[in-house]
Design an enzyme around this catalytic site. Structure first.
Site, short mmCIF file in Angstrom:
data_model
loop_
_atom_site.label_atom_id
_atom_site.label_comp_id
_atom_site.label_asym_id
_atom_site.label_seq_id
_atom_site.Cartn_x
_atom_site.Cartn_y
_atom_site.Cartn_z
N GLU A 36 0.97 -0.95 -0.01
CA GLU A 36 0.09 0.03 -0.11
C GLU A 36 0.66 1.19 -0.03
O GLU A 36 0.45 2.03 -0.62
CB GLU A 36 -0.91 -0.09 1.23
CG GLU A 36 -2.24 -0.72 1.41
CD GLU A 36 -3.22 -0.46 0.02
OE1 GLU A 36 -3.18 0.49 -0.22
OE2 GLU A 36 -4.14 -1.30 -0.81
N TYR A 119 -5.97 6.65 4.52
CA TYR A 119 -6.05 5.80 3.50
C TYR A 119 -5.43 4.77 3.49
O TYR A 119 -5.59 3.18 3.35
CB TYR A 119 -5.64 6.37 2.56
CG TYR A 119 -5.66 5.30 1.27
CD1 TYR A 119 -7.38 4.81 0.40
CD2 TYR A 119 -4.37 4.40 0.61
CE1 TYR A 119 -6.70 3.77 -0.59
CE2 TYR A 119 -3.77 3.66 -0.05
CZ TYR A 119 -5.52 3.09 -0.27
OH TYR A 119 -5.41 2.26 -1.98
N ASP A 137 -9.56 6.13 -2.60
CA ASP A 137 -8.45 6.17 -3.41
C ASP A 137 -9.27 6.70 -5.06
O ASP A 137 -10.66 7.49 -4.51
CB ASP A 137 -7.61 5.36 -3.71
CG ASP A 137 -8.10 4.45 -5.41
OD1 ASP A 137 -8.79 4.19 -5.35
OD2 ASP A 137 -7.15 3.73 -5.52
#
Length: 292
Positions: A36, A119, A137
């Site tokens: 990520e 996020y 996103d």
């Protein structure tokens, strides 16, 4: 707001999703966290080989925590935005020290880790642990803007609104919600792209609000394309390339040759020093952090 057909999207995911290593059942939460961070503003094709190298060298957070920041920066290579590497090292140190070398599973604890934002915390909780929470996103925002709101593209981001929009369309089942989140993101990456959309291949084609409205053009604020050539990012990258390629600290003259604009070069070197990505030795040489 138009509802989204969960079964259509989940069915598409079963047959169309890319086989990426961080999505496989044997991937640890640490592997997901590394992916990520790497995937932020960097395409999958560039991330995948580096990700494999990192997990081979640092299979658990404590292994990375035991390495110097310089080693981590050197392994980061040309992925760009190298402060991400430093954030990963800081997070690995905290995970090894405070969480028994296991990446936390809940959003709040993940967000408490150094360098881990909302996020990333939500993505790890969802994709590593199957939690039900909105993960937003650029790709997700675009899919929701078109399929749900009938707009040509997403407007300026709004964290509260974007999270609310995605939370409203998540399946009620926790297991389905986690897969749905991944599918929504994948649809934006492969089909519902910013340009050259593959609408004929979209599982939501018949129900897409944008299609049903006649595919109106995006009418929001103009989006500026990011350039790279000549920017401070390019100069910083060139300076770091010298240090990554050197066996040890280097004199300033080796850095001076990478960019002709003295003012910009000096400004970028100062910014690298301020960010902790470069250090000065007692002898006045320049090195990656922890490598002198």
């Amino acid at each position: 707001m138009v509802a989204m057909n969960h079964e259509l999207l989940l069915g598409w995911w079963d047959t169309a999703a890319r086989d990426l290593p961080w999505r496989r059942p044997d991937c640890t939460a640490w592997g997901v966290l590394v992916s990520e961070i790497m995937l932020q503003q960097t395409p999958v094709s560039r991330v995948e080989p580096i990700w494999h190298e990192w997990l081979a060298r640092w299979p658990v957070p404590s292994a990375m925590a035991a390495s110097s920041q310089g080693e981590v920066l050197r392994m980061w290579g040309k992925l760009g935005y190298p402060r991400r590497a430093m954030r990963l090292h800081e997070a690995a140190t905290a995970i090894a020290r405070d969480h028994g070398d296991v990446v936390p599973s809940d959003v709040e604890t993940l967000e408490s880790l150094p360098g881990i934002g909302s996020y990333t915390a939500r993505a790890v909780a969802t994709f590593a642990y199957g939690q039900k929470c909105a993960v937003v996103d650029t790709n997700v925002r675009r899919v929701v803007a078109r399929a749900v709101h009938g707009a040509g593209d997403a407007g300026p981001p709004s964290t509260k609104r974007d999270l609310r929009d995605v939370e409203a369309i998540l399946p009620s089942s926790q297991q389905d919600a986690a897969v749905f989140s991944a599918a929504l993101m994948e649809l934006g990456a492969l089909i519902c792209t910013a340009r050259n959309q593959k609408c004929a291949d979209c599982p939501l084609f018949a129900e897409c609000a944008w299609q049903l409205a006649g595919r109106p053009a995006y009418a929001g604020p103009e989006k500026k394309a990011q350039k790279f050539a000549g920017t401070d990012r390019q100069v910083r990258g060139k300076l770091l390339d010298v240090l990554r390629g050197a066996p040890g600290p280097v004199p300033k003259m080796q850095l001076d040759v990478v960019w002709n604009d003295i003012t910009q070069r000096e400004k970028c070197l100062v910014s690298l020093l301020d960010d902790g990505l470069v250090e000065v030795t007692r002898d006045g040489l320049f090195a990656l952090p922890g490598e002198h």
